[in-house]
Structure formats: structure tokens, C-alpha cells
Scaffold this motif. Structure first.
Motif, PDB file in Angstrom:
ATOM      1  N   PRO A 483       2.041  -0.807   8.928  1.00 40.50           N
ATOM      2  CA  PRO A 483       2.275  -0.971   7.313  1.00 40.50           C
ATOM      3  C   PRO A 483       3.425  -1.604   6.746  1.00 40.50           C
ATOM      4  N   TYR A 484       4.133  -2.099   7.443  1.00 39.20           N
ATOM      5  CA  TYR A 484       5.223  -3.175   6.619  1.00 39.20           C
ATOM      6  C   TYR A 484       4.596  -4.510   6.700  1.00 39.20           C
ATOM      7  N   GLU A 485       3.530  -4.979   7.559  1.00 40.65           N
ATOM      8  CA  GLU A 485       3.198  -6.335   7.538  1.00 40.65           C
ATOM      9  C   GLU A 485       2.562  -6.942   6.295  1.00 40.65           C
ATOM     10  N   THR A 486       2.797  -8.049   6.103  1.00 44.21           N
ATOM     11  CA  THR A 486       2.018  -8.823   5.069  1.00 44.21           C
ATOM     12  C   THR A 486       1.151  -9.977   5.675  1.00 44.21           C
ATOM     13  N   LYS A 487       0.179 -10.545   4.992  1.00 43.18           N
ATOM     14  CA  LYS A 487      -0.305 -11.723   5.104  1.00 43.18           C
ATOM     15  C   LYS A 487       0.512 -12.917   5.684  1.00 43.18           C
ATOM     16  N   ARG A 488       1.735 -12.768   5.345  1.00 46.70           N
ATOM     17  CA  ARG A 488       2.953 -13.798   5.676  1.00 46.70           C
ATOM     18  C   ARG A 488       3.751 -13.393   6.697  1.00 46.70           C
ATOM     19  N   THR A 489       3.469 -13.863   8.046  1.00 46.78           N
ATOM     20  CA  THR A 489       4.492 -13.499   9.207  1.00 46.78           C
ATOM     21  C   THR A 489       5.976 -13.699   8.833  1.00 46.78           C
ATOM     22  N   GLY A 490       6.539 -12.644   9.126  1.00 48.73           N
ATOM     23  CA  GLY A 490       8.020 -12.544   8.875  1.00 48.73           C
ATOM     24  C   GLY A 490       8.339 -12.168   7.553  1.00 48.73           C
ATOM     25  N   ILE A 491       7.484 -11.832   6.823  1.00 47.62           N
ATOM     26  CA  ILE A 491       7.822 -11.287   5.393  1.00 47.62           C
ATOM     27  C   ILE A 491       7.045  -9.787   5.503  1.00 47.62           C
ATOM     28  N   TYR A 492       8.131  -8.839   5.366  1.00 43.84           N
ATOM     29  CA  TYR A 492       7.597  -7.414   5.331  1.00 43.84           C
ATOM     30  C   TYR A 492       7.934  -6.595   4.199  1.00 43.84           C
ATOM     31  N   ALA A 493       7.004  -5.929   3.517  1.00 45.79           N
ATOM     32  CA  ALA A 493       6.925  -5.273   2.388  1.00 45.79           C
ATOM     33  C   ALA A 493       7.531  -4.078   2.348  1.00 45.79           C
ATOM     34  N   ALA A 494       8.316  -3.483   1.636  1.00 49.04           N
ATOM     35  CA  ALA A 494       8.802  -2.132   1.693  1.00 49.04           C
ATOM     36  C   ALA A 494       8.667  -1.504   0.211  1.00 49.04           C
TER      37      ALA A 494
END
Length: 750
Positions: A483-494
Motif C-alpha cells: 500500500p505505501y509503495e510507489t513506482k519509484r523505489t525508496g519513495i513511499y506515499a502516505a
């Protein structure tokens, strides 16, 4: 056999394997066909005694590559866990996908025996082509960059601090607090969930300012972000002054903004003085210290109409439900009642959606005699003398039209992701990226580039400077599993930037994202992937001298792991890579490989299979994330399978290289079935669109089949969710009959 290729094969005879299969014949496959020096069987291989046999051979220097022919690689992972930096382990699934799927119509075990023998050949071939990974240990930076200073960003920074990690919090506004600071009161958070509560955002701001692990920058924007997990270089801009620092991972918490009410003239906004939005209602009540006063003349509002889904669930405006607006209107209806016990609140809704324990809050509103809830459709609004608003509705509950004389109307406008530019709606975003694509002439000819409208992160990535989105501007990667992953590894949306949610939900979301960011930093330091292959220490290796600079890998990588040199040669950022192998499947020159996964390896595996001289024989390439577990579930439920199939797991169906299709068909395989995750609106691919890319590549299979003078129907892709395992036997039988109708492959026997 070379010293660096000391293969040991270990056969388990428990769980029905020894009862159904001739283990001696399987042992002969290893010893006679592959000349494996160490091959042993044990009645209970996963026991302490069985594992010790393997460890003794390892310690004696006899084995450095271990083939476990027993149960599924998805079980007993802790038992068969030998130092991955010294030894390679391959699992051959004899239990779930051979013994436990024996068909009740099969008179003998001959078909199962042939399956088991082929899987042995495939496993030994695969491990022979594998080598020990060389992890890239990194002295990573362990500081989190938190973008956004609302309730989500503040919570993420505070939770990271509790875990012992430093954070740099960047907020573009002059003050912290975001939208939460505008709220007069917030939803109840404790039983019986009936009374509104005072906001805690000011206390959270104070806590963050006094935390020595948190560095706060307000009135600040991000000028650029370069690098990848563990080694981001961040440059910020505050009123023309720039500053750079390093960060290990990023929490994206840019929050939300209300849908532009200027588009709601048909509901009276901008046309009538006493029609306001729900966010303006919060500001109005805060300014009035709890009193609900009309904006036109400051008189107390005795009758207030709340119109739900104002522009929401409407393809012309906001197609989705913002999930919290019903609660907001119920909360504000209570403002009206608390302001004046004789006042009334009318809530006109399409559907009342109060999720979870907020249902109790809804029931409290139902019990209030001054709150009128009705399902209906607004037919029109008129302004009367003195600024009153006449709201005509079609009352679906009463089955008739009616007019309400309101002192004020409040529109429940929706929540738009903070990543969507203010001058753009959610329906007119460039696919995947937020911005405009423009054509530009270069020395290489005409190319298309992204011209962003508004930047929050300013990423220096080949695939674009802003966060990609799947729909409506909400950045994510796999909503169900990650749920927190984005298409850019290391960047987590919340928080509300990734989907509509209230402040209470955002606090939990921020905590999860902060922990995932910390996990990313620590896994990166060990040279491991972050998800879903968290054990994986391999990286793509590029044979640059054979690269034709076609840019397929840089374009098709779902996670932006590749940038480019000036001449177009791919430049890999290893810590961005999730080890899916999509780039390997995309490369027409086949110059990308992993230590334990390559085009040559799978081609060799295909050649190791003994294709029978007669009868329909079919290969299945299966995704290891959904299709392979579904096959295991067939075994667990003892559902029989056709034994003329062989299943070859791939990290992702997006890693399918078309040369494998040609190799299999030229060897006499009659049909090829691709089992991958669902894509489109019901996407479930762990690697975003790997299954979709495999489907697109199938368009090129026709060329291969035409060259071999074979029918295109011999190759087919089926979308399969992990919970649809019961459909597999039918899918397999249907495809088998289709191939039988076409006829045997004319290359069979050559």
C-alpha cells in the motif's frame, strides 16, 4: 566438473513423494544424465537430521550448489536457508506440483514420473547456470526526507524519530499543519464514537519542533532529487537560497486539496453568496468560534443544506468517491446543531458512506431530531430574497420532488491528490505522469519529452521528474499488497496523497510508510531488494559492448532503475531495482542478465526438457507471484492436473523474452501458455504492468510463428489472480483441447 560448480542433489521421500515416484529413477537423472557427484535421498529432508546431511556436505567442501527436490520453494524457506553469499540453492517442487496434483483419471504414475524427471532436469540445469550473487554493500545515508508538513508528514517524521532515525521535513507553505490545521473539530476516535474532538495538530507541530531528530524547513520547495535509495542527493530552495543534503529514503506526504469549486456553478458556487464548500465551512465555524454564521451577512444560519458528492462520482469532475465527505457533512451538521439547538441540518446524499466504526457516528446523527438525512438528487438551486437558497430535490425515499428553504448550502467537494497540479483536473492528466508531453527537435531527430506543470519532487530520472500514477494522480505501486509503495523505489506515499483518507487514517498510514522507508534503507545497506523479493541480492548485469542503445530497458523498467549516458547506453542505479527482470525480457540483444536468472539459463532449461515424440505437450511460463502460488494451492487441495504440462516460474511475466517462445516451439513443444497477473483496472501485478507488457509483446510472436510456419493460436496468455486457483484445471484443459485441435507441432521429433 569444475570446482566452482559442485552440485549436490537431495531428494526427499516423505509427503507421498517416495510412495508415488520412483526415486531411484530421479536419482539416475542426476547421476547419469548430469554426472552430479553428490546425490542423496532422505525420508524426511526438512528434519534436523536431513538438513544436517546437507550441511555436512557443505562443510566438507563437497557442495556449493544445492538442489532440494522436495516441497514448494514457498515453504520451509527457513529450513533450507544456506548462506546465500556462499552457496546457491535451487528448489524442485515434487510435492505440491507433481505428487499432490496427480489426476484421478491417471491409471499409472508414468505421467507424474515424467513430470518429476523433467523438473529434476530443469532444476539441475538452472543451478548449473547460476552463480553466487555479489551484493553491493553500501554505506547508506539513514536520514528520511519527508515531503509535506501536514498531519501525515509530521507523524512520519515523529515515528521515524522514535525508531532512532533522523528526518528532514520540507513544507512549501509558511506554516506546518496543512489542511488539518483548518479543522474546527475532528471525528471521534474513541468509543462510543459519538462526540467530536478537538484537533491535536498543534500539539503534533510542537512535538516535532522540539524533536532533535527532526529538521524542519517551511516555505521551502525541492529543487531536485538525484540518485536512489540509500544515496539520494536532495537540493531544496528557500526563497532563492539553495541547500543540498543526502537522504536514504523518502516519505511523500503532500496531502490533498479540495476539488476546484469554480467548476460547480450548477450547484450555485460563485453564483450565490451563501453557497460554500465544506472546507470553507470549517474556516467559517473556526472564525465564529463554533457559531454557524452566514457568509453574506453574518446572521445565524437556522437551516443548512449539505449536498453530498458535489462534483464527485461524476466523470466530468471527480470520478471517484472521496470516502470521508459523508463523515465531514455529519460532523458539520453537528456544528449547526451545537451552534443553535433550534437549527436544522439537511443532508442530501447519493449514498451514505461511513466506513468502519464511523457507522456509530452516523447512527448518532440519525438519532438527532434536528438532522434530516435523505437520499436524493439536486434538481436546481435558486436565490431568494435576503440571500436564502431554495434547493429543489428529487427525494428518492419519499418518491417526490420537494423544495428546501435554506439559509446556507454547503457543498461536499472531493479530495484531490496533492500531486495533481492546481490548474489540472484529475481527468486530464497525462497517462502515468503529471505533465504535458511536448515534441522537441534534437540532433537525433524529433523526440517527445515531459514538460511538467508543477513539481513536488523534481526527480532527475530518465522516466520523468514527477511521481507516476496509475489513475487520477494518486501515486502507488500495488494497492493491495504494497500500500505505501510507489513506482519509484525508496519513495513511499502516505496519507491523502495516495488515496482519500481522514486525519486518523493518515496517522496510521504515515507510520506504515515511515517503517517501510526505514526497511528500504536497511535492506539497501545489505544489497537486498526491497519488495517483493526481499531476499534477492542479485542485480542486472549489462554486457555493454553488445548494447545497441535501443533504450528499451530504460523505457520499460517499471521503477525507473535506469538512466542513460549521453550516447543512450543504459546507466543502472542498482538500489532502485526490484529484480523483476522486465528489462531482461525487453532487451532484443539479450545483454541483460542476473547471477541466477538469464535468457541463456531459461533457454537451457527449455532444452533440458524431454519432449515426447507423440501426444500434446505444453509449456507454461508462470508468474512467481500469483500463478505459481495458485498452482501450489491446487496441490494443497489435491486437485488433479494434466501431466502433459510443464511449469516454468518467472520472476515476472514481463521478463518473458521472445527467444524462449522460438526455442520451445522449435524443440517440438505443441503449445505455450502464459499465466500472469491481472492487468488493466483490476491490476494485481507486483511489478506494475509486467503482465501487460508480456501481453503487448505477444503481438510480435506472430512474426516468430510465421517464420516457423506455425499457428498463432499455439501461444496464449491468461490473466490469473492468486485466489482464482480453482479455475486453473479448466484453463489448462481448455488450452490443451485447443492445441489438440490444431494438431501436433511439425517440429516434434527433430
Amino acid at each position: 566438473m569444475a570446482d566452482d560448480n559442485k552440485i549436490g542433489v537431495y531428494l526427499c521421500t516423505d509427503c507421498g513423494i517416495g510412495e508415488m515416484l520412483n526415486v531411484d529413477e530421479l536419482e539416475a537423472v542426476a547421476k547419469k544424465e548430469f554426472k552430479v557427484p553428490v546425490c542423496k535421498k532422505h525420508p524426511f529432508l526438512c528434519s534436523r537430521e536431513g538438513v544436517q546431511i546437507i550441511k555436512d556436505d557443505i562443510n566438507n567442501g563437497e557442495v556449493n550448489k544445492i538442489v532440494i527436490a522436495a516441497c514448494s520453494p514457498r515453504v520451509n524457506t527457513d529450513v533450507f536457508n544456506f548462506d546465500p553469499l556462499k552457496y546457491v540453492t535451487e528448489r524442485v517442487n515434487l510435492r505440491e506440483q507433481v505428487v499432490w496434483v496427480k489426476s484421478s483419471t491417471e491409471k499409472t504414475n508414468e505421467g507424474s514420473q515424467m513430470m518429476a524427471a523433467d523438473y529434476m532436469r530443469m532444476g539441475i540445469t538452472r543451478i548449473g547456470k547460476s552463480s553466487i550473487p555479489e551484493p553491493k554493500y553500501t554505506d547508506v545515508n539513514r536520514t528520511l526526507l519527508v515531503v509535506g508538513g501536514g498531519v501525515t508528514g509530521l507523524t512520519a517524521a515523529l515515528e521515524a524519530s522514535k525508531a532512532g532515525y533522523k528526518s528532514v521535513l520540507v513544507e512549501k507553505a509558511r506554516e506546518l499543519g496543512g489542511q488539518a490545521k483548518k479543522m474546527y473539530k475532528v471525528f471521534p476516535t474513541a468509543p462510543p464514537f459519538a462526540e467530536l474532538e478537538k484537533p491535536t495538530i498543534l500539539a503534533k507541530i510542537e512535538e516535532a519542533r522540539n524533536d532533535g531528530n527532526i529538521s524542519i524547513h517551511t516555505d521551502t520547495t525541492i529543487a531536485s532529487i538525484e540518485g536512489g535509495p540509500g544515496m539520494y542527493k536532495v537540493t531544496i530552495n528557500k526563497q532563492g537560497t539553495t541547500e543540498s543534503f543526502e537522504a536514504g529514503a523518502i516519505v511523500l506526504a503532500t496531502g490533498w486539496r479540495p476539488y476546484n469549486p469554480d467548476n460547480l456553478a450548477h450547484l450555485g458556487y460563485g453564483k450565490f453568496r451563501n453557497v460554500i464548500t465544506n472546507l470553507q465551512m470549517e474556516e467559517l465555524v473556526t472564525k465564529g468560534n463554533g457559531k454557524v454564521l452566514r457568509p453574506s451577512d453574518g446572521k445565524p444560519a437556522k437551516n443548512v443544506v449539505f449536498i453530498q458528492c458535489a462534483g464527485q462520482r461524476d466523470e466530468k469532475h471527480v470520478p471517484y468517491c472521496s470516502s470521508v465527505c459523508c463523515n465531514v457533512s455529519l460532523k458539520q451538521a453537528k456544528y449547526v446543531r451545537d451552534s443553535d439547538p433550534d437549527a436544522g441540518a439537511f443532508v442530501i446524499y447519493k449514498d451514505m458512506r461511513t466506513l468502519g466504526l464511523y457507522e456509530n457516528f452516523y447512527k448518532t446523527s440519525q438519532d438527532d431530531e434536528g438532522v434530516f438525512l435523505t437520499k436524493g438528487e439536486v434538481l436546481g438551486l435558486e436565490e431568494g430574497p435576503g440571500g436564502n437558497i431554495y434547493v429543489e430535490i428529487n427525494n428518492h425515499l419519499l418518491g417526490r420532488t420537494m423544495k428546501i428553504n435554506a439559509d446556507m448550502v454547503v457543498l461536499a467537494t472531493g479530495m484531490v491528490s496533492g500531486m495533481v497540479p492546481e490548474d489540472r483536473g484529475v481527468n486530464n492528466l497525462t497517462p502515468e505522469y503529471i505533465g504535458n508531453f511536448v515534441k522537441r527537435e534534437t540532433s537525433d531527430g524529433e523526440i517527445v519529452e515531459l514538460e511538467p506543470l508543477s513539481l513536488a519532487l523534481n526527480l532527475k530520472y530518465r522516466q520523468g521528474p514527477e511521481m507516476p500514477h496509475l489513475k487520477w494522480g494518486f501515486p502507488d505501486s500495488h494497492f493491495i499488497c504494497f500500500p505505501y509503495e510507489t513506482k519509484r523505489t525508496g519513495i513511499y506515499a502516505a496519507g491523502a496523497v495516495r488515496h482519500p483518507m481522514d486525519a486518523v487514517q493518515s496517522v496510521g498510514d504515515a507510520t506504515g510508510a515511515a517503517l517501510k522507508a526505514i526497511q528500504c534503507i536497511e535492506l539497501t545497506a545489505q544489497g537486498r531488494a526491497v519488495h517483493p523479493r526481499t531476499w534477492d541480492r542479485t542485480y542486472p548485469e549489462i554486457r555493454v559492448e553488445s548494447c545497441t542503445q535501443c533504450r528499451r530497458c530504460t523505457v520499460e523498467c517499471p521503477f525507473g532503475a535506469y538512466d542513460e549516458e549521453k550516447d543512450g547506453t543504459p546507466l543502472l542505479y542498482p538500489s532502485r531495482c526490484r529484480r523483476c527482470g522486465v528489462c531482461m525480457g525487453a532487451c532484443p540483444q539479450r545483454v541483460i542478465s542476473f547471477k541466477d536468472y538469464s535468457v541463456d539459463m531459461i533457454s537451457s532449461v527449455l532444452k533440458s526438457i524431454e519432449v515426447p515424440d507423440s501426444g500434446t505437450f505444453i509449456l507454461c511460463f508462470v508468474c512467481e507471484n500469483d500463478a505459481y502460488p495458485a498452482l501450489d494451492m491446487l496441490g494443497l487441495n489435491r486437485v488433479g492436473l494434466n501431466t502433459n504440462f510443464r511449469f516454468i516460474p518467472l520472476r515476472c511475466l514481463g521478463g518473458l523474452n521472445l527467444v524462449w517462445i522460438a526455442d520451445a516451439l522449435s524443440q517440438g513443444v505443441d503449445g505455450i501458455l502464459l499465466l500472469g497477473c491481472k492487468f488493466g483496472d483490476d491490476y494485481q501485478c507486483h511489478y506494475i504492468k509486467g503482465s501487460q507488457m508480456a501481453n503487448e509483446r505477444l503481438g510480435k510472436v506472430q512474426e516468430t510463428l510465421s517464420r516457423l510456419m506455425l499457428e498463432s493460436e499455439r501461444v496464449e496468455q491468461v490473466q490469473l489472480a492468486i485466489n482464482e486457483w480453482e479455475k486453473l484445471p479448466g484453463i489448462i484443459e481448455e488450452f490443451s483441447k485447443k492445441v489438440e485441435a490444431i494438431g501436433e507441432n511439425p517440429y516434434k521429433g527433430f
